[in-house]
Design a protein around this motif. Structure first.
Motif, PDB file in Angstrom:
ATOM      1  N   UNK A 146      -6.636   4.897   7.509  1.00 15.07           N
ATOM      2  CA  UNK A 146      -7.057   5.109   8.891  1.00 15.07           C
ATOM      3  C   UNK A 146      -7.809   3.877   9.374  1.00 15.07           C
ATOM      4  N   UNK A 147      -7.417   3.387  10.540  1.00 15.09           N
ATOM      5  CA  UNK A 147      -8.045   2.198  11.116  1.00 15.09           C
ATOM      6  C   UNK A 147      -8.959   2.579  12.282  1.00 15.09           C
ATOM      7  N   UNK A 148      -8.459   3.442  13.148  1.00 12.06           N
ATOM      8  CA  UNK A 148      -9.234   3.898  14.299  1.00 12.06           C
ATOM      9  C   UNK A 148      -9.267   5.427  14.290  1.00 12.06           C
ATOM     10  N   UNK A 149     -10.428   5.982  14.586  1.00 15.35           N
ATOM     11  CA  UNK A 149     -10.586   7.433  14.519  1.00 15.35           C
ATOM     12  C   UNK A 149     -11.253   7.950  15.791  1.00 15.35           C
ATOM     13  N   UNK A 150     -10.437   8.512  16.697  1.00 11.55           N
ATOM     14  CA  UNK A 150     -10.944   9.145  17.912  1.00 11.55           C
ATOM     15  C   UNK A 150     -11.849   8.194  18.708  1.00 11.55           C
TER      16      UNK A 150
ATOM     17  N   UNK B 156      -9.791   4.030  27.098  1.00 11.93           N
ATOM     18  CA  UNK B 156      -9.224   4.439  25.819  1.00 11.93           C
ATOM     19  C   UNK B 156      -9.730   5.846  25.536  1.00 11.93           C
ATOM     20  N   UNK B 157      -8.825   6.795  25.375  1.00  9.70           N
ATOM     21  CA  UNK B 157      -9.225   8.186  25.235  1.00  9.70           C
ATOM     22  C   UNK B 157      -8.672   8.786  23.947  1.00  9.70           C
ATOM     23  N   UNK B 158      -9.581   9.121  23.038  1.00 10.00           N
ATOM     24  CA  UNK B 158      -9.232   9.773  21.766  1.00 10.00           C
ATOM     25  C   UNK B 158      -8.187   8.972  20.982  1.00 10.00           C
ATOM     26  N   UNK B 159      -8.387   7.662  20.918  1.00 11.07           N
ATOM     27  CA  UNK B 159      -7.425   6.777  20.251  1.00 11.07           C
ATOM     28  C   UNK B 159      -7.621   6.801  18.736  1.00 11.07           C
ATOM     29  N   UNK B 160      -6.542   7.107  18.017  1.00  9.90           N
ATOM     30  CA  UNK B 160      -6.544   7.039  16.558  1.00  9.90           C
ATOM     31  C   UNK B 160      -5.331   6.233  16.105  1.00  9.90           C
ATOM     32  N   UNK B 161      -5.516   5.548  14.986  1.00  6.80           N
ATOM     33  CA  UNK B 161      -4.408   4.748  14.446  1.00  6.80           C
ATOM     34  C   UNK B 161      -4.554   4.657  12.933  1.00  6.80           C
ATOM     35  N   UNK B 162      -3.422   4.800  12.247  1.00  6.56           N
ATOM     36  CA  UNK B 162      -3.409   4.665  10.788  1.00  6.56           C
ATOM     37  C   UNK B 162      -2.065   4.085  10.375  1.00  6.56           C
ATOM     38  N   UNK B 163      -2.013   3.577   9.153  1.00  2.00           N
ATOM     39  CA  UNK B 163      -0.758   3.042   8.625  1.00  2.00           C
ATOM     40  C   UNK B 163      -0.629   3.440   7.156  1.00  2.00           C
ATOM     41  N   UNK B 164       0.609   3.363   6.662  1.00  2.00           N
ATOM     42  CA  UNK B 164       0.869   3.743   5.274  1.00  2.00           C
ATOM     43  C   UNK B 164       1.298   2.548   4.447  1.00  2.00           C
ATOM     44  N   UNK B 165       0.835   2.540   3.215  1.00  3.24           N
ATOM     45  CA  UNK B 165       1.320   1.601   2.195  1.00  3.24           C
ATOM     46  C   UNK B 165       1.712   2.452   0.997  1.00  3.24           C
ATOM     47  N   UNK B 166       3.013   2.598   0.823  1.00  2.00           N
ATOM     48  CA  UNK B 166       3.482   3.505  -0.223  1.00  2.00           C
ATOM     49  C   UNK B 166       3.141   4.927   0.139  1.00  2.00           C
ATOM     50  N   UNK B 167       2.450   5.602  -0.742  1.00  4.70           N
ATOM     51  CA  UNK B 167       2.050   6.992  -0.471  1.00  4.70           C
ATOM     52  C   UNK B 167       0.640   7.077   0.105  1.00  4.70           C
ATOM     53  N   UNK B 168      -0.020   5.934   0.197  1.00  5.78           N
ATOM     54  CA  UNK B 168      -1.405   5.915   0.663  1.00  5.78           C
ATOM     55  C   UNK B 168      -1.458   5.681   2.171  1.00  5.78           C
ATOM     56  N   UNK B 169      -2.255   6.485   2.867  1.00  4.91           N
ATOM     57  CA  UNK B 169      -2.450   6.318   4.307  1.00  4.91           C
ATOM     58  C   UNK B 169      -3.848   5.771   4.569  1.00  4.91           C
TER      59      UNK B 169
ATOM     60  N   UNK C  48     -16.582  -6.033  10.783  1.00  4.02           N
ATOM     61  CA  UNK C  48     -16.158  -6.645   9.523  1.00  4.02           C
ATOM     62  C   UNK C  48     -14.658  -6.891   9.495  1.00  4.02           C
ATOM     63  N   UNK C  49     -14.232  -7.835   8.654  1.00  2.00           N
ATOM     64  CA  UNK C  49     -12.807  -8.112   8.490  1.00  2.00           C
ATOM     65  C   UNK C  49     -12.081  -6.856   8.043  1.00  2.00           C
ATOM     66  N   UNK C  50     -10.922  -6.606   8.660  1.00  2.00           N
ATOM     67  CA  UNK C  50     -10.149  -5.430   8.311  1.00  2.00           C
ATOM     68  C   UNK C  50     -10.583  -4.163   9.019  1.00  2.00           C
ATOM     69  N   UNK C  51     -11.556  -4.268   9.926  1.00  2.00           N
ATOM     70  CA  UNK C  51     -12.069  -3.075  10.615  1.00  2.00           C
ATOM     71  C   UNK C  51     -11.091  -2.543  11.652  1.00  2.00           C
ATOM     72  N   UNK C  52     -10.148  -3.388  12.102  1.00  2.00           N
ATOM     73  CA  UNK C  52      -9.172  -2.946  13.086  1.00  2.00           C
ATOM     74  C   UNK C  52      -9.367  -3.527  14.473  1.00  2.00           C
ATOM     75  N   UNK C  53     -10.112  -4.630  14.569  1.00  2.00           N
ATOM     76  CA  UNK C  53     -10.393  -5.224  15.883  1.00  2.00           C
ATOM     77  C   UNK C  53      -9.110  -5.695  16.575  1.00  2.00           C
ATOM     78  N   UNK C  54      -8.263  -6.400  15.836  1.00  2.00           N
ATOM     79  CA  UNK C  54      -7.009  -6.884  16.415  1.00  2.00           C
ATOM     80  C   UNK C  54      -6.085  -5.714  16.751  1.00  2.00           C
ATOM     81  N   UNK C  55      -6.085  -4.694  15.912  1.00  2.00           N
ATOM     82  CA  UNK C  55      -5.286  -3.496  16.192  1.00  2.00           C
ATOM     83  C   UNK C  55      -5.744  -2.837  17.484  1.00  2.00           C
ATOM     84  N   UNK C  56      -7.042  -2.727  17.677  1.00  2.00           N
ATOM     85  CA  UNK C  56      -7.574  -2.126  18.891  1.00  2.00           C
ATOM     86  C   UNK C  56      -7.155  -2.923  20.117  1.00  2.00           C
ATOM     87  N   UNK C  57      -7.237  -4.246  20.019  1.00  2.00           N
ATOM     88  CA  UNK C  57      -6.833  -5.113  21.123  1.00  2.00           C
ATOM     89  C   UNK C  57      -5.340  -4.950  21.414  1.00  2.00           C
TER      90      UNK C  57
END
Length: 221
Positions: free
Chosen positions: A20-24, A5-18, A40-49
């Motif tokens: 960030x789940x994973x940062x580099x 995994x190289x420089x992986x970032x991921x974020x999502x939007x809810x309305x106007x709010x963004x 912790x719950x909501x940290x993005x473990x399932x997203x990373x998988x």
């Protein structure tokens, strides 16, 4: 064999709010190891998988398997030929039996398996599904039994990369311990790369390498 995994970032939007789940995130997983990821719950473990297994596309970064970008090789090829996933929600085909769910999940290129049907049965038996249960519709099985079928499906496919999202969450302690031992054996004896998300510290301690996802970063625990 490794998964980078190289420089992986991921974020999502809810309305106007963004958000960030994973940062580099940078990490290299290697064959022959059983990894656990806590956080912790909501940290993005399932997203990373999901990103590592090719189900979700990162906003930034690349994923390399055996030195090749998985999107260059073809994401369908990567997922079919190299990955097996044990989902927290099972993801079984509801109109099929337990046996059929595992059988259909096998790669047709597995010519080295002389008796595919017996191979499927043996993997179902290994996770505690009896001969009687394996020919029942999966919707007539309990939640724990359905999870065992999902594990057997991943075992039968014989993929070099196995991703597991809380695979023991609905299982009794004895069955849970048995499945963890199977996953460990797949890594150590068959040189597969096994990556599992868990909230259970005792399970995490059994890994060759423990990782923690916190504050959008993946670190060794």
């Amino acid at each position: 064999m490794n998964l980078e995994l190289k420089d992986i970032s991921y974020s999502y939007k809810e309305g106007t709010q963004e958000y960030k789940v994973l940062d580099n995130v940078n990490y290299t997983f290697e064959s022959g190891n059983f990894y656990t990821i806590m956080g912790p719950s909501g940290a993005g473990k399932t997203t990373l998988l999901s990103i590592a297994s090719g189900l979700t596309t990162p906003v930034e970064g690349t994923i390399n398997f055996q030195g090749k970008n998985i999107y260059d090789m073809g994401i369908t090829k990567y997922r079919k030929a190299f990955t097996s996933i044990i989902f927290q929600a099972y993801n079984l085909i509801p109109y099929m039996t337990a046996f059929q769910n595992v059988r259909v999940g096998m790669d047709v290129k597995q010519q080295h398996v002389k008796n595919i049907n017996e191979h499927v049965k043996n993997n179902l038996r290994a996770v505690g599904i009896t001969d009687e249960l394996m020919f029942k519709n999966v919707m007539k099985l309990s939640g724990g039994q359905q999870q065992r079928v999902a594990v057997a499906r991943a075992l039968s496919a014989e993929s070099p990369l196995i991703f597991a999202d809380e695979p023991t969450g609905n299982l009794d302690q004895v069955t849970s311990n048995g499945i963890i031992e199977m996953l460990k054996d797949l890594a150590v004896l068959e040189k597969k790369c096994v990556i599992m998300v868990t909230h259970d510290l005792e399970i995490a301690k059994q890994a060759d390498i423990r990782l923690i996802l916190k504050d959008n970063k993946l670190k060794q625990a």
